[in-house]
Structure formats: structure tokens, C-alpha cells
Scaffold this active site. Structure first.
Site, short mmCIF file in Angstrom:
data_model
loop_
_atom_site.label_atom_id
_atom_site.label_comp_id
_atom_site.label_asym_id
_atom_site.label_seq_id
_atom_site.Cartn_x
_atom_site.Cartn_y
_atom_site.Cartn_z
N ASP A 502 0.82 -1.07 -0.09
CA ASP A 502 -0.06 -0.08 -0.02
C ASP A 502 0.91 1.16 0.07
OD1 ASP A 502 -2.57 -0.56 -0.01
OD2 ASP A 502 -2.85 -1.08 1.92
C1 BGC Z 1 0.61 1.34 6.29
C2 BGC Z 1 0.33 0.29 5.36
C3 BGC Z 1 -1.24 0.08 5.20
C4 BGC Z 1 -1.75 1.40 4.73
C5 BGC Z 1 -3.51 1.39 4.67
C6 BGC Z 1 -0.03 2.53 5.52
O1 BGC Z 1 0.40 3.69 6.30
O2 BGC Z 1 2.03 1.36 6.36
O3 BGC Z 1 0.60 -1.08 5.92
O4 BGC Z 1 -1.66 -0.88 4.40
O5 BGC Z 1 -1.47 2.55 5.55
O6 BGC Z 1 -3.95 2.62 4.66
C1 NOJ Z 2 -1.61 -3.66 5.54
C2 NOJ Z 2 -2.65 -3.44 4.77
O1 NOJ Z 2 -3.80 -3.96 5.49
C3 NOJ Z 2 -2.54 -4.49 3.82
O2 NOJ Z 2 -3.71 -4.40 2.59
C4 NOJ Z 2 -1.16 -4.21 2.87
O3 NOJ Z 2 -1.25 -4.89 1.70
C5 NOJ Z 2 -0.12 -4.16 3.72
N1 NOJ Z 2 -0.31 -3.33 4.77
C6 NOJ Z 2 1.23 -3.90 3.16
O4 NOJ Z 2 1.18 -2.70 2.67
#
Ligand code: BGC
Ligand code: NOJ
Length: 832
Positions: A502
Site C-alpha cells: 500500500d
Molecule cells: C501502512 C500500510 C497500510 C496502509 C493502509 C499505511 O500507512 O503502512 O501497511 O496498508 O497505511 O492505509
Molecule cells: C496492511 C494492509 O492492511 C494491507 O492491505 C497491505 O497489503 C499491507 N499493509 C502492506 O502494505
């Protein structure tokens, strides 16, 4: 209460300073309350849930942590965990809590046992023991708090016990933020030992919260100001110290539920009673008995039910049976105690939590932000389907219905409404492919292809009736077609706002600190491409090929094979960087994750997914990519996400470059994607690496470094700080992570090789050479398989012979499936 000496006899793993595993009871026992972080458990398995820490902190909600919050919790409090299911004991003027907090009185003996769906906290002071037990009975929309008070002293004792929790006005975000309104609307009613929280009941709401005691009470309070005070904190509430409730009726401000129970215990005597905290919807019942007087019929019936002798213990027994049955679907005895303990108990338990919560409510997710994630929930299913496939089926259909007709998806939806979350939007171009994986996993588990014909519309279309909707198979085809069609200049899939990572935001270009990395930027006409999605697509196309072949649809299977071949050719032509697969192409067409980059030269995700999708299988690249992971990314605490970590913000790459080196997506150890590498080692047949990598992120294996690790020893963490961080090895975001489902897949299907396939169960382990074998019990489509794997020649992989109920069968094929509901013996011998 157990001492450390007892602990040593109960488990092979030495207890850490804070606790130990009681494997026989399936409990984690916490022996002192000042754990390195609050250690959490979840109550509830169906629709009613509670968060409960080792000092009884947490809150309760029905179905949706944002829209049906029943009790309050203040996030990022000081201390971290404050507010919850509190009991104050006043024993001769001395006030203490069995769970230590909030008063933190000295010399209170303490033990907390987090079990499956329950938490038991026992405190003892001056010969008075107070045992509290919190759980949600299966199928019920309520929490039971059972209390047992024992006088272990030689004198008569007359302690007073005060219950305390704070009501939330159902909509958790509004509750915390809209004080100009909420301070004026609080309303309660009290009847006998039952407190009814009915804020806004007169207007639009048809539901209330009940907090009742099953025993006569000496008093109550429903106003926080009366019970705690205005200038006092929860560690010094007025009423417990004064020793008497004030029978306050809240009008506005902050309604709470508090009961006063006066006890009289002879030496050696004990008394047990309970509290229920329930969510009630009035349904078609009239709301009122009289103006301003609620109809309390349902609430009264609940109190009556749990006041009956034996009712609470029967409910607890039902909960224990529920979990024994569920976990009975997969049990193993293998030579590694961590793998055994995690797989047999805690990993499956965590899979229930991720299935129910997605990423909504934990110590890191406030329950007011994220609902159910599209990709997250699809992946969570991979660790849940073997337990309750019928719930999995419904979930798949719910998720699919949040896909749009062009193939893109709402990235999240609210569990209560099942509607896509418009503020968070869509255009994450991996999302739709995970639906292929979850659906195929469901069919492999159940053999039930009828799910494909279930009516299932798209979120952006209106339908006259369910019959007019498309079916689930239509969604899978839409998903495959979308990725085939939406490709960039190199022929790789477009990435959109981001793929699984993400934080790799190639279309964001944000220099404005008030923007969201995920949502800023326009993905329209962008050329940014993802190698990870390409690899994931290979895997999804293989799954569809298998599905169609199973259904006897050869032409469709061939079509999927052709898609696979086309994408594979693109990957091999465009993304091999010499020693590993690249990660992406940015919006300008520049490579990401290549030795030509200064930072972020090698990423984990594309190695994992390309290998799992079948890339590099025939040209040595798969092995080389995995060796590169080992060389550049593997550490004793897991595989870091990429290297070198980014040192400065780069608007062309987005959030990943905004994080300090070594945390989260910037070279943190993201346990979730570690499992893909693990499965890669299993595919390549390296059982030593498979186990070594698994143990590197396994919390049960972190007992000797608990002060560094800090997280719960019984559940996988989303993230462990990577080698670039000063706190290398520190875990965060425990509980709600895709790691739960994927480690279940890694250990059960990768290492132990017990793999559901369309035609039946396949046995294909990949274990360390030194393992003499292992046994497993797997319930599958109504049959039970008792599996005995022997490894006489000390290999990692390769089933030489396979016997079903004493008869030789094809060792390379799934066990022929006959639905007879019986127990079958399976013997596998590994070797060349
Ligand atoms: C996090 C990710 C997450 C995303 C969701 C980010 O700040 O690092 O792990 O999936 O936010 O919005
Ligand atoms: C947490 C999020 O819930 C997931 O959708 C994402 O794939 C991972 N972070 C990696 O960014």
C-alpha cells in the site's frame, strides 16, 4: 497461581519473564501485569466481540467496531491501555483491582490466562482472591463476566466489589468527537440489578446496551461524574474509595455502568456470580412500555437466563467445546514445538480474529478507521475456510459484491452495511485477483462449485432482483480480464494507487503533507506497472486453470493457460534483473527494485509471487531469486521488505520512502510477505530454509528476546523492525495481519504439505532433512484423515509412496475423495 517452577514442567519452551504457554490448556499465562506492551486477547467468535488486555482493558462492539460500539475506549491513552472491564475491590478500606490496573495497588498477586475466546484474571490481596473471567458464549450477543471471590484468610471478610465500564454511544467516531452533542444526550434506565443504556433510543435507534448483575446489588451508579469524579482518574475513583455507590442516574455527560456487590465471607468461603453486557435490538417489539420507559422484555430474559444456576458454566463449557471442535479440523504433531503450538492452537485462533475483524479493531487499529479490506479479507479466508466454510462462503459473496463492473473494487467496506467505503475509494489493481485465490481455496476445501453460480451483483449496478445479478464466476472472469487488459508499456499489469504494498505509490506525487498517500494522485492514464501483480496473476491464472480442469471445462482451462503463458513471457522478458525480479515501473517508465537503483534495489514481493506463480521454474531464476532474498534480505528476525532502505522521501515512490529506515514498508520485516518466500522455499524443496524462515518470525520462538520483541508471544505480528532500525526485532501491529492466514498456509500446506486441492487432499510436505516424519489429523469435506508421514531417507521433499487405508495409491495425485464421513488412514513415505 503458577510459579515459574511450575511453568517449566508444563512446556518445553522456557517461560519468559512475563509468562509461559500452558499448551495442555491452550492458554497463555501471564504472570506479571507490567508486560512490555499490553498483551491482547479477543472475546467473541460470531458477531459480538470484545478486546481484552492482560489488565482487563478494552472495549466491546457488535458486528462493527465503528457503528455499533457498546463500550468506550480512549486510543493512545496514557498509559497505553486504560479503560475496560474493571472491578474495584474495597476490602476493609484497602482498594485494589484483580487485574492490577487502574489502581495498581502494591502487593496484589496476579495471574492472567488468555485462552480461546476468554480471559481469566485472578488477583489476590491479604487473603482475598478475586477471579474474573470474561467471555462471549457461542451464538450470543453478550459478554459474560464471571466473578468468584474467595476468602482464603482465617478471618471473616466483608469486601465490597464495584463493577465499572463506560458506555459508548454506538457510533464510535461521533462518540469521541462530537461532544457539543454527546454531552447532552446520554440516557439510562435502571431496574433491579440491570442498567440499560439507551442513548438516542427515542429517536432513530432501536437498540440498547444492557449491563446487569445476576446477584442482588447494594447500589449502582450510571453517572461517571458521580462514580469517578470530575478531577479524579480511573485509578482514584470516588465511589470505590468511599465504599458506597450513589445510585446516580445519568442525564447527559458520560453514562457508565457500575454495580456495588456487598459480600460476607466466612474463612474459606467463596461466592460466584456474574455480570452480562449485552447488545439488544428490539426488532418488532414495541420500544416502550410507557412514555420514557423502555420495553425491557428481552433484557429481562437475558438476565434471567444467566442468573439460573449453572448457566454461566454451561456457556463456558459450550465455548470450550466450540474451540475444541474447530481446532480438531487440523492438528499436528511434528518435531518442532513452536510449529505444533502455533498451528494447533494460536495460529488458527488468530485466523478467526482476522476473519472477524479484518484490520478494524486492535491496539493498533482504532475501529473507527478501517472496515473490511478487500484484499485483506480475501487473504484472511485462506486461514479460515477449513474451520467454518459456510461462513467463508458468505464472506466471499459479500466481498465480491463490493467489486465494480469494470473489475476494480472498493478497497474497504463496513461490515454492518456491507457497502463499499467511498472515502477510501478503489483502484488498487491487485485487489480483484485475491478474490480468485479465496474462491478457489473455498472450492478446494469443500468441493462445492455451486458457489460460482451464486448471484452476485457489482457495486455500481442496480438490479431488479437477485436473479438479474451476475454470478460469482462472472466476477472471477472480470478480475482475470481486468489484469490482462489493463497493462502498461512493458506488458505488465498497471498498479493503480498501489498493489499489495500500500505504500509503493507510483501515481501519488504528493508534496502536500495533508494528503493521503493512497488517495492523492490520479491513476487515470498512468503507465506505472507492477511486477508483483504480474506474479500474482500467474498464480491466479493457474488456480483458474485448475478450477476449470476440475469442472471439465477444457477450453476455459486452456484459455487460462494461454493467459499464464503470455504473462510469464512478459515477466521473463521484462523483469529479470540479473539476480532477481524487479519490482515495478514507475509512471515515467523507470525501473523500481533493480540493481540500477540506488536504494530499494531488491524487493521481497516480486520474488515471492513470481516464484509462486511459476516464473523461473525452468531457467534457474526461481532459485537464484530466492538465493538473492537470502543474501540481501534475510535476517534472524525475518526477511526485510527491501534493501537498501530509502533514506529520503521520493514523491515518485510515495509513502514507502516516507518511513524511517527499518520500519513498516521501508525495509521493515513485514511478516505477511515473509510467508510467500517461505512457500517459495517449499516449492523449491528446501525444508531447512522453510523452517528457518518460519521460525524467524514466529512469536513463540522469541521467548529469549521478549524484551526486544515486546509483542504478544502467541500471535504473529504484522511488522518486526528490520535491521536498519535501532530497535531491530521489535514487533508491532500484532494480531490483525494477513500473516495469520498465510502462516497457516505455510505451515499446514507448505511445510507439512497437507494441501486441499480441487479433486481431494494432496500430501506433499517439505520438511527439514532431520525430521523423521510427523503426524497430522485433517478433517476434510466431512471425512477425517489421519496422516502419518515418514522420512526414512532424510529428504526434504518428494512422496515416494502413499497408502490410503492400507492400499497403495498414486503418490503424486490428490487422495481420491469419497464422501463417506469416515476416518481414513494415510501413510506417506518420503524419498527419492
Ligand atoms: C501502512 C500500510 C497500510 C496502509 C493502509 C499505511 O500507512 O503502512 O501497511 O496498508 O497505511 O492505509
Ligand atoms: C496492511 C494492509 O492492511 C494491507 O492491505 C497491505 O497489503 C499491507 N499493509 C502492506 O502494505
Amino acid at each position: 497461581m503458577k510459579t515459574h517452577e511450575d511453568a517449566n514442567t508444563m512446556t518445553q519452551t522456557p517461560p519468559n519473564k512475563y509468562g509461559f504457554f500452558d499448551d495442555a490448556k491452550r492458554e497463555y499465562v501471564i504472570t506479571r501485569p507490567d508486560t512490555p506492551l499490553p498483551w491482547l486477547n479477543y472475546l467473541g467468535q460470531d458477531e459480538f466481540f470484545g478486546l481484552c488486555t492482560n489488565t482487563a482493558g478494552g472495549y466491546t462492539f457488535w458486528k462493527d467496531a465503528k457503528l455499533r460500539r457498546l463500550t468506550r475506549y480512549r486510543y493512545n491513552n496514557v498509559p497505553y491501555d486504560l479503560g475496560g472491564r474493571y472491578f474495584y475491590v474495597n476490602d476493609g478500606g484497602e482498594v485494589w483491582n484483580p487485574g492490577w490496573k487502574p489502581v495498581k495497588t502494591k502487593n496484589v498477586a496476579y495471574e492472567c490466562r488468555h485462552g480461546l475466546g476468554y480471559t481469566r484474571i485472578v488477583g489476590e490481596r491479604d487473603g482475598l482472591e478475586v477471579e474474573t473471567l470474561f467471555f462471549v458464549p457461542p451464538g450470543e450477543n453478550l459478554e459474560v463476566w464471571k466473578v468468584t471471590v474467595r476468602n482464603k484468610s482465617a478471618q471473616r471478610k466483608t469486601p465490597k466489589l464495584f463493577s465499572y465500564q463506560e458506555f459508548c454511544f454506538f457510533d464510535a467516531l461521533n462518540d469521541m468527537t462530537n461532544l457539543q452533542r454527546t454531552y447532552s444526550i446520554g440516557e439510562v434506565e435502571v431496574e433491579g440489578s440491570a442498567i440499560y443504556h439507551k442513548t438516542e433510543f427515542r429517536e432513530r435507534r432501536n437498540h440498547y446496551t444492557l449491563f446487569a448483575c445476576t446477584r442482588p446489588i447494594a447500589g449502582f451508579d450510571t453517572s461517571r461524574d458521580a462514580f469517578v469524579g470530575i478531577h479524579e482518574g480511573l485509578h482514584e475513583p470516588k465511589v470505590p474509595f468511599a465504599g458506597a455507590c450513589t445510585n446516580s442516574i445519568a442525564f447527559g455527560w458520560n453514562p457508565i455502568g457500575a454495580h456495588q456487590v456487598d459480600l460476607d465471607l466466612a474463612p474459606g468461603a467463596e461466592e460466584s456470580f456474574a455480570f452480562v453486557l449485552a447488545y439488544v435490538e428490539q426488532g418488532d417489539e414495541p420500544k416502550y412500555d410507557a412514555p420514557f420507559v423502555m420495553n425491557k422484555k428481552v433484557g429481562r430474559a437475558i438476565v434471567e437466563k444467566y442468573s439460573a444456576p449453572g448457566a454461566v458454566d454451561a456457556a463456558l463449557a459450550a465455548l470450550k467445546k466450540y474451540w475444541d471442535d474447530l481446532l480438531g479440523n487440523f492438528q499436528t504433531e511434528c518435531p518442532n514445538e513452536h510449529a505444533n503450538r502455533m498451528l494447533n492452537t494460536w495460529n488458527q485462533y488468530q485466523c478467526m480474529a482476522t476473519f472477524n475483524m479484518s484490520r478494524s479493531a486492535s491496539m493498533y487499529e482504532t475501529g473507527i478507521g478501517r472496515g473490511m479490506g478487500f484484499r485483506d479479507s480475501n487473504q484472511d479466508l485462506l486461514g479460515f475456510l477449513h474451520m467454518i466454510p459456510s461462513r467463508g462462503k458468505q464472506r466471499i459473496l459479500d466481498i465480491a459484491a463490493t467489486q465494480l463492473s469494470d473489475g476494480t473494487c472498493f478497497h474497504q467496506y463496513q461490515p454492518l452495511t456491507k457497502k463499499g467505503n467511498a472515502e477510501i475509494g478503489g483502484d488498487f489493481y491487485d485487489d480483484h485477483l485475491w478474490l480468485v485465490l479465496s474462491t478457489c481455496a473455498y472450492i478446494k476445501e469443500t468441493g462445492d462449485v455451486t458457489i460460482l453460480q451464486e448471484p452476485c451483483g457489482y457495486a455500481d449496478k442496480e438490479y431488479a432482483s437477485a436473479d438479474a445479478q451476475e454470478n460469482l464466476l462472472h466476477h472471477l472472469e472480470t478480475s482475470i480480464a481486468y489484469t490482462m487488459k489493463k497493462r502498461g508499456p512493458h506488458g505488465l499489469p498497471l498498479i493503480g494507487h498501489a498493489d499489495w504494498n500500500d505504500c509503493l505509490n507510483l501515481n501519488c506525487f504528493s508534496t502536500e503533507p495533508n494528503e493521503s498517500f493512497q488517495l492523492a494522485g490520479d491513476v487515470k492514464d498512468s503507465k506505472a506497472e507492477s511486477v508483483m501483480i504480474a506474479g500474482l496473476f500467474l498464480y491466479a491464472a493457474n488456480e483458474m486453470d485448475g478450477l476449470y480442469s476440475f469442472m471439465g471445462k477444457a477450453a476455459d482451462a486452456n484459455r487460462m493457460r494461454a493467459h499464464h503463458a503470455e504473462m510469464l513471457a512478459v515477466i521473463e522478458r521484462e523483469t529479470w534483473d540479473g539476480e532477481w525480479y524487479t519490482r515495478a515501473y514507475d509512471a515515467e517508465g523507470r525501473v523500481v527494485g533493480s540493481k540500477s537503483n540506488e536504494e530499494g534495489k531488491i524487493f521481497i514481493e516480486s520474488q515471492g509471487w513470481c516464484v509462486l506463480g511459476g516464473a523461473g521454474a525452468n531457467n534457474g531464476r526461481a532459485k537464484q531469486a530466492m538465493e538473492s532474498v537470502h543474501k540481501h534480505l534475510f535476517t534472524k528476525n525475518g526477511v526485510v521488505l527491501q534493501q537498501p532502505a530509502y533514506s529520503t522521501y521520493n514523491k515518485d515512490l510515495g509513502e514507502v520512502t516516507s518511513y524511517p529506515p527499518g520500519v513498516k514498508e521501508n525495509a521493515g520485516i513485514f511478516s505477511h510477505n515473509n510467508t510467500w518466500i517461505n512457500l517459495g522455499w517449499c516449492l523449491l524443496g528446501d525444508g531447512e530454509r522453510a523452517l528457518e524462515y518460519y521460525l524467524s518470525i514466529c512469536p513463540s520462538a522469541k521467548q529469549d528476546q521478549i524484551e526486544t520483541y515486546r509483542g504478544e508471544p502467541y500471535v504473529y505480528a504484522q511488522m518486526i523492525a528490520g535491521k536498519d532500525a535501532p530497535c531491530f526485532g521489535e514487533a508491532k501491529n500484532n494480531w490483525l495481519t494477513g500473516t495469520a492466514a498465510w502462516t497457516f498456509v505455510t505451515v499446514s500446506q507448505g511445510l507439512l504439505g497437507v494441501k486441499p486441492d480441487f479433486a481431494g487432499l494432496r500430501i506433499d510436505p517439505c520438511i527439514p532433512k532431520a525430521w523423521p516424519g510427523f503426524t497430522a489429523t485433517r478433517r476434510f469435506r466431512g471425512n477425517t484423515y489421519q496422516i502419518d508421514v515418514k522420512n526414512p531417507s532424510g529428504v526434504c521433499k518428494g512422496v515416494k509412496s502413499l497408502r490410503l487405508d492400507g492400499k497403495d495409491i498414486d503418490p503424486q495425485a490428490p487422495i481420491p475423495f469419497v464422501a463417506d464421513g469416515k476416518t481414513h488412514q494415510v501413510e506417506a513415505v518420503l524419498g527419492a
